[in-house]
Design an enzyme around this catalytic site. Sequence first.
Site, PDB file in Angstrom:
ATOM      1  N   CYS A 163       0.805  -1.158  -0.053  1.00 16.97           N
ATOM      2  CA  CYS A 163       0.042   0.087   0.010  1.00 16.97           C
ATOM      3  C   CYS A 163       0.835   1.212   0.062  1.00 16.97           C
ATOM      4  CB  CYS A 163      -0.720  -0.086   1.301  1.00 16.97           C
ATOM      5  SG  CYS A 163       0.187  -0.159   2.631  1.00 16.97           S
ATOM      6  N   CYS A 220       3.803   1.649   2.546  1.00 20.94           N
ATOM      7  CA  CYS A 220       4.883   0.581   1.927  1.00 20.94           C
ATOM      8  C   CYS A 220       5.928   1.768   1.238  1.00 20.94           C
ATOM      9  CB  CYS A 220       4.580  -0.459   1.211  1.00 20.94           C
ATOM     10  SG  CYS A 220       3.727  -1.709   2.258  1.00 20.94           S
ATOM     11  N   ASP A 275      -2.101  19.708 -28.725  1.00 24.61           N
ATOM     12  CA  ASP A 275      -0.991  19.755 -29.687  1.00 24.61           C
ATOM     13  C   ASP A 275      -1.522  19.855 -31.151  1.00 24.61           C
ATOM     14  OD1 ASP A 275       1.650  18.685 -30.388  1.00 24.61           O
ATOM     15  OD2 ASP A 275       0.827  17.141 -31.210  1.00 24.61           O
ATOM     16  N   ASP A 282      -0.499  13.720 -29.479  1.00 24.22           N
ATOM     17  CA  ASP A 282      -0.253  12.159 -29.831  1.00 24.22           C
ATOM     18  C   ASP A 282       1.109  11.961 -30.129  1.00 24.22           C
ATOM     19  OD1 ASP A 282       0.599  14.122 -32.026  1.00 24.22           O
ATOM     20  OD2 ASP A 282       0.461  12.362 -33.594  1.00 24.22           O
ATOM     21  N   ASP A 308       4.303  14.623 -26.074  1.00 27.12           N
ATOM     22  CA  ASP A 308       3.135  15.009 -25.342  1.00 27.12           C
ATOM     23  C   ASP A 308       2.721  14.227 -24.118  1.00 27.12           C
ATOM     24  OD1 ASP A 308       2.361  16.882 -27.305  1.00 27.12           O
ATOM     25  OD2 ASP A 308       1.839  15.614 -28.846  1.00 27.12           O
TER      26      ASP A 308
END
Length: 817
Positions: free
Chosen positions: A97, A100, A513, A702, A706
């Site tokens: 978790c 940790c 973009d 894309d 990015d």
Amino acid sequence: MPSEGWTHCRHCGEPITDDCCAAGRPGFCCVGCEGAFKLVNGLGLDRYYERRCLDPETRALKPDTDPDAIPDYTPHVSEGAQPGEAAVHLLVEGLHCAACVWLIERLLTLQPGVTHARVNMTTRRLTLRWMPQDDRDDPATEDRGARRILDPVLAVGYRLVPYDPAALGRDTDRTEKALLRAMAVTGFAAGNVMLFSVSVWFGGDMGAVTRDLMHWLSALIALPAIAYGIRPFARSAVTALRAGRANMDVPITLAVLLAAGMSLWETARGGPHAYFDAAVMLLFFLLIGRYLDSRARGRARSAAEHLLALGSRSVTVIEPDGSARASRPERVAVGATVLVTPGERVGVDGTVASGVSDLDTSLITGESAPRRTGPGTRVFAGTLNLSAALRVTVDAVGERTLLAEIVRMMEAAEQGRARYVALADRVARLYAPVVHVLALGAFLGWWLGAGLPWQDALLIAAAVLIITCPCALALAVPVVQVIASGRLLRAGLFLKSATALERLREADTVVFDKTGTLTQGRLELCPGGPDAPGGGWGWTPDDLRLAAGLAANSRHPLARAIAAAAPGTPALPGVVEHPGAGLAWDGDSAGPVRLGSAAFCDAPADPDGEGGPELWLRRGPGTPVRFRFTDTVRTDAAAVVSALKARGMAVELLSGDRPATVAAVARAAGLDTWRAGQTPADKVARLAALRDQGRRVLMVGDGLNDAPALAAAHVSASPSSAVDVSQTAADVVFQGERLAPLLGALAVADRADRLVKQNFALAFSYNAITIPLALAGQVTPLIAAVAMSTSSLVVIGNAMRLSRREPVGLPAQEQAA
């Protein structure tokens, strides 16, 4: 009772045996756990034991006592981001978790020389960087002190192994397959049990013997399916209870088990009512939601791995004597010479020492046109060599490369987004404790307060638990998500994140973009002739056919665009390619023919000052002609931008391309705000600035450049034509040549949010009416089960409205299409 009242180890949580007691270790199962407990407390990190949440399916924190079980980290130590710094990437086994993560990072940062220690909870990847200490680290050892620094983490019981993304993927696949199998089993059981239930409901004068037979057949199918399908929820519930808290899985597990148990009791004593159908149907729907969530997490988990894979291929090192050898990129010394052949990705950051070529830098800069590269030009890991061999002098490797910096930004952004808590989880934190307190209060009140026999009081408490079973509440979000995911999939969108719909609805700013997002990402030839852009430099059809014959001999993107503009044109024989310059052919009667850059063709450089990618064609001593190229803006870009503004959203453009090119695309798309020459760090910084202004950003991109911005944004989207890394980092992937699906996603997100809130309102209204009746003892378990099932059906029916209505907000031409 063993070990002075301790039944489970205070460190690892495993049961304590009698052998442990005989060894004189009160509260611990072994000497290793005792030492680990003392180490954690001695460093003042005892809060770990208060905050942790042990997962029974995860490896117990038992320190390894066998030295041979600890791997050799020497081969995996590389150069860090700073001069003289060492770095290592490891996979943490036994990570339970967030506590940790906190403990491991604290244990490491307390060690002398450590400059960076970060554990990614999603990927379980530990990134450690440190400055070797001359007084503590033996310079003769190649691990440069790695074992000394990692020893405290190993002593606590975590296992650190060389980072292997494939192994992590195998773990994810096993989890998803287990959920898929559980979903198939409960779905099969739900369908068959419902057949028997319908037979009982509409059986008319069915006798008791036949009814009991139907109930026993239902039990025969439902009980094994429930035992198999409830395991993911039961494990989560047990884990939460061990940590002293409650989550939504606790009342779900109790309600399903109680409904199944009471049904079995009723069936065994020949009672008229059983609720197997409700229990197994609830499990089926919840497993669908859990499986979709696991799929989304699995895809997000692989984002950094895709990035790392781009820089993990071996490189060819040229030795001083001229010989060549293959080497891992991080093992190459700074100042060495690396050979990069055509079609190969650059594995290091460096400066071109010799050779001229074209480099596809779109993954780093987002620029569509290749970049001419020659001696003295800086190149970066991850870029693709297109034309000719290059010799590169290495400037940076491993953690110091630009690609590694992108990975660090990506992981930091993913860690920040992981803190977003889903609406259902926020509701569960308050709902689950209240349900249990009400049921316990009903039992004690009727038994001790009213003097009712404990059996009858327990029946009332059971009715309270059944009627308050969070079936409707638990289905409120998953059912809407499943229907919304299907609705979006039919519209060409793939929803990848469990919280994406919530974050889409909250978005108030859209950042695009350019290349491959607002544009098609494909260079196309502009029209020719005297009236074309460029005026007297325009080309004729004969020029195009000649140029296409030369271009068919090259892999250069601009040459391919010319060849595509004149399909069927055969390749001319004897064409010679000059890397980084162009193509030459001596077979024309008018003299030598050249196709390439302005300098190669003795043409004026950018005569009209508009910039952009171009090729020139010169035939003998004639006047050169120019072929200009453009990355076509998507047909509906302007309409989508206008629709986004009409929704009240701010819209802007960030691109790594040249200012003139970015300005032209911004004008075509109707954008007033744009920035050119943006590096990945610039894009992340811009998103951070917008976030500081209180904006919720939807990032649409894309390229590899990015990916950090997509991960850093409040919510993100990527076209299906994007590179794998960007699709992995994004929350939504859309198909097709248009941007309109984004508007559909926003519209569906708005409707889904309204339906989820309506479902919560329906669930709470149902509870407000039925809980007082159950507490008053006016509701039998049968009525409670009917009411519970009815509330679930109401919630499902309300969510189904999403599938019957088209999303709104599309541009008029898209709606017509």
